[in-house]
Structures are given as C-alpha cells and as structure tokens.
Design an enzyme around this catalytic site. Sequence first.
Site, PDB file in Angstrom:
ATOM      1  CE  LYS A 173      -5.844   0.967   5.429  1.00 19.88           C
ATOM      2  NZ  LYS A 173      -4.464   1.289   5.874  1.00 19.88           N
TER       3      LYS A 173
ATOM      4  CB  CYS B 298      -3.291  -2.105   5.000  1.00 26.91           C
ATOM      5  SG  CYS B 298      -2.194  -2.310   6.448  1.00 26.91           S
TER       6      CYS B 298
ATOM      7  CD  GLU C 277      -1.388   0.560   3.622  1.00 27.62           C
ATOM      8  OE1 GLU C 277      -2.352   1.298   3.393  1.00 27.62           O
ATOM      9  OE2 GLU C 277      -1.209  -0.004   4.717  1.00 27.62           O
TER      10      GLU C 277
END
Length: 557
Positions: free
Chosen positions: A117, A153, A48
């Site tokens: 995200k 993540c 990321e």
Amino acid sequence: MSAAPDRLKIAMAQISPVMGDIAGNRRLIEAARVRAATAGADLVVFPELCVVGYPPEDLVLRPSVQEACEAAVHGLAALTADGGPALLVGSPWRDGGKLYNAALLLDGGAIVAIRFKHELPNYGVFDEKRVFSAGPLPGPVPFRGVRLGVMVCEDMWLPDVAECLAETGAEMLVVPNGSPFEAGKWDMRLNLGVARVVETGLPLLYVNYIGGQDELVFDGGGFVLNADRRMVVRQPDFVEHLQITEWRRGNDGWHCEAGAVAEPLDRLSAIYQAMVVGLRDYVTRNRFPGVVLGLSGGIDSALSAAVAVDALGADKVRCVMMPSRYTSQQSLDDAKACANALGVSYETIPIEPAVQAFAGMLAPAFADRAADATEENIQARVRGVTVMAISNKFGHMVLTTGNKSEMSVGYATLYGDMCGGYSVLKDVYKMTVFALSRWRNAHVPAGGLGPAGEVIPESIIVRPPTAELRENQLDQDSLPPYEQLDAILEMLIEKEMPVRDIVATGQPEDVVRRIQHMLYVAEYKRRQAPPGVKITARNFGRDRRYPITNAFRDLSK
C-alpha cells in the site's frame, strides 16, 4: 508462450474477518475459494488485511502476529497448487526490516506477486503511518496473461497510484478495500472510483469488508465500473456475499458483463443496519451471553432495546426499569409496553431505598447545602451500580443508551447513565433517534431478529424528553430545542465551522457560544465513555481527538 486470455472470471469475496483470529480468517478465505471454484472463477479478490482483520492498530506490531499472518499466507498459497482459483489476499508483510500493508497474489502453489500500500491514511479513524511503512508506487501484477493494477484501499482515494498503474500497462484496476461505514459514504466511494476510471480509461473492481470491529462497522457494497463509468455490478450492503464477475477482452480493452446491481440502502435503513451489525459483532465476538439495559420509558432506551433485539434476539436482552420517586406512571406504562412489544425479559428494581441511604450517609457532609444536580446524579449512579451488578452476576454486557446530542454537551452522568460496555446511539443525534424510531416501527431490518410492527410505542416518540431526576423536569429546561441543538452541533463537530459562520446561518450567537463551551468542557466525560457505533463523519473517540484541558474558545465575530 500461451496467448493472452480473452475471458476471465473474478470472484469478489465480501467477508467478515474477526480481528486477530488468523486461523478462523484463513478458513473464511478457504471457504470462499471453494465456492468460487465451483463457479469456475479464475481469481478471488478479498478485502485488505483480511488475514488479520482491519484496522489491526498496534496488534500488528507484535512479531508473533506477523509470523502467524505470514504462515497463513503461505498455507493459502499452497492450496492454489491444485490449479483452481488464484487468491488476492491482504496481510501485514515484513520486507527489508519494514512492515507493510500488503496485497499478495497467490497462484500455482506460490506467492507470485506482492504489492505494498502506497497511500497510508492518517486522519479520522485511520493511523496507518503509526504501524506501516509506505510502499513505492506500484506497477501492474501479471496474472495469467492479464496485467492487474492492484490499489490497496486509500490508493484509490488519491490519483497517483492509478496514474502510475495506467502508465505502466495495467489493463484493469483491482481495489481490495477496508472502508468503514458512515452515513452517505457510499456516494463518496463511487465518486472516487469514477474519478479513477475517468483518469485512466480502465475498468475498476472494488471489494470491501462487512461486519463490526469495535466502533467501526463495514458495510460492503463492492462494485464494478466499466471504462465507460457504468456500474455493472454492486454487492449488497452489510451481508457476506460472493459475486462472480465475468470479463471479456475486446478491441478497446477489458469490460465486465452486466450482473446483479444491488440498490444501496437509504440513509435511515443504513444507519439502523450499522447499529445492529456493530452491536451484534461486538457482543458475540467478545463472547457476552447478552446485554442488559435500563429501560426508562424514554425514546433512547426504547430504540437501544429495539436494536439489541434485532441484533441478538429477545432472549439475549434483559431490560430493567429502575424507578425513583420522580418516575411518572406514564414512564412505567411506556417501558412495560415497549418491553412487551419486543418480547424481552423485563423487571422492576426501585432505586429509592438506595437513594435514601445515600442521602442519610451524606447528610453530615452536605449540611446547610441546598439540593442541586448532585442529588440528581446520585440517582443516575445508583442505576449504574444496579445494572452493573446484574452484569457482574449474570455476565450480560451493560448497554448504555445516551445519544450524541447529549454526549456532545455533557448532558449525561459520569458513572451513571454513561456506565456500561457499549452504546449504539453514541454517534446518533437526537433528531435522528426520533426518525429511526419511526423507521423501525415501519420496518424490520434485513436479518433482524425482532418482531414486526410497532415496537416503540407512539407515546414514547411524541412525549417531550425528560431525565426524570427532579419534579417536572424536561430536557428543554437545560438545552435548546433538539432541532436547534443538533444543527449547531453538526456545524461545530462535523464541519468545524467558526462561530461567525454558524451565526450567519441564523443561529443566535449567545446560544452558539454556550453550546461551544458545553462541547469543550464535556471532553473529560466523553474520554471515559464506552465505545459506540460510528455513524457520522466525525464520531467521538477515533475521529474527533480533542484535548481535555483546552482553554480555546472561538471568539470570531
């Protein structure tokens, strides 16, 4: 319309971007793509925010940084027009007046998909809600006839994103990650990956960083789990690595063929490697020519010197013995033996003339006052001034050598032995210092530049710790035995246990309350301490953020 493929090659790019070096990071990505293309990869997955580095903190709020990242992504997208591997890269991305932590799929010369995200961590070392907006729950990303479930993540840490992806048709889970090292964290990552596989019935591919970024170190260890929860690929720890994974579609969905499965490092090996990588990247990326440290003949400075040599090479480590009237012959002998074993530059600069000068200068102000810790601290501060002078003159960064046990209870001198630019032992308890010293005498870390064999003399390891700031001084005069101190500190700091629960483990209540008080009142010192490698679940600084002014004491019975 072409038929859906039944085979796929995905490259896992475990790389080490430099924070803010957007052009350099782009070159890293391009180089990885060239290697992946040679191996016939269809897709290369990167960690990321690999375009800017992780964690970017407030740097990412600068419009010029955002523009540079977006330009780099467009440039990378243009490369994919050659029909070679597609890229899944991470970058800050603006959309609708908001800034997101984004994963972008680049293929056929264009940005073909963007996913933001969803789960933004805001605990421990993370504060992404400060700089990013949360994206919506994502759907799968179409890629050459395959539906990829991209989770950035923290999206893997919780079940919602994986559940949404499974329900909307994802065929495999792909996780670009930026997960910093702490002792024992590999098991946590694996368990979370297994949980998402069990919940969705989908295979999972996980890619992580390696390298140091200020106090954080990234240890890599990317892996692939098939839908049966079996780990079929694992990348090695702490090294840049490109892993080609081969996937096949069967009647029951996609599965990855068995590949190399690197063993995770054991606890002491991993901690030592984290210290080496953290120091190496901090020194080199901030362009210091080397480090200088006071080599006292004690175990903390000896271990710090060993780490520095393994990280940078002996030619970039300068050690200075700064004896006072209280320095024993054993300390002198041990320091010299350690320096010789490591092959470092070593010199002796006595501090007694400066100490006497301060005594004479302060005599009128200190009239009728007995000697106390003030005179001890003057010695430590003279040493601090001495190593800082060498740093100023030659450019070497001062490496401080205090450990977490001492820093927890304030057993350190502000502007003295705390003086410096970085500390590899800042998050390492004293008992772990002993264990690491014995480990290093028996091992050379992977990629270490230091010699094999006993580099920390046994006499240093077995000798009772002492600051040697007064006659016959031992650490145990002021502190409980380190076995006891470390156990209490771990319960107070890492576990946040109430005093009554710590006492219930068998620790004396008066000792626990004393250590708790010392921990709280030393906060002002720690706030001024140099950064250091994060090792435990709660390091001082980014993890544990306590107020300096704090009247609370746990009075629970």
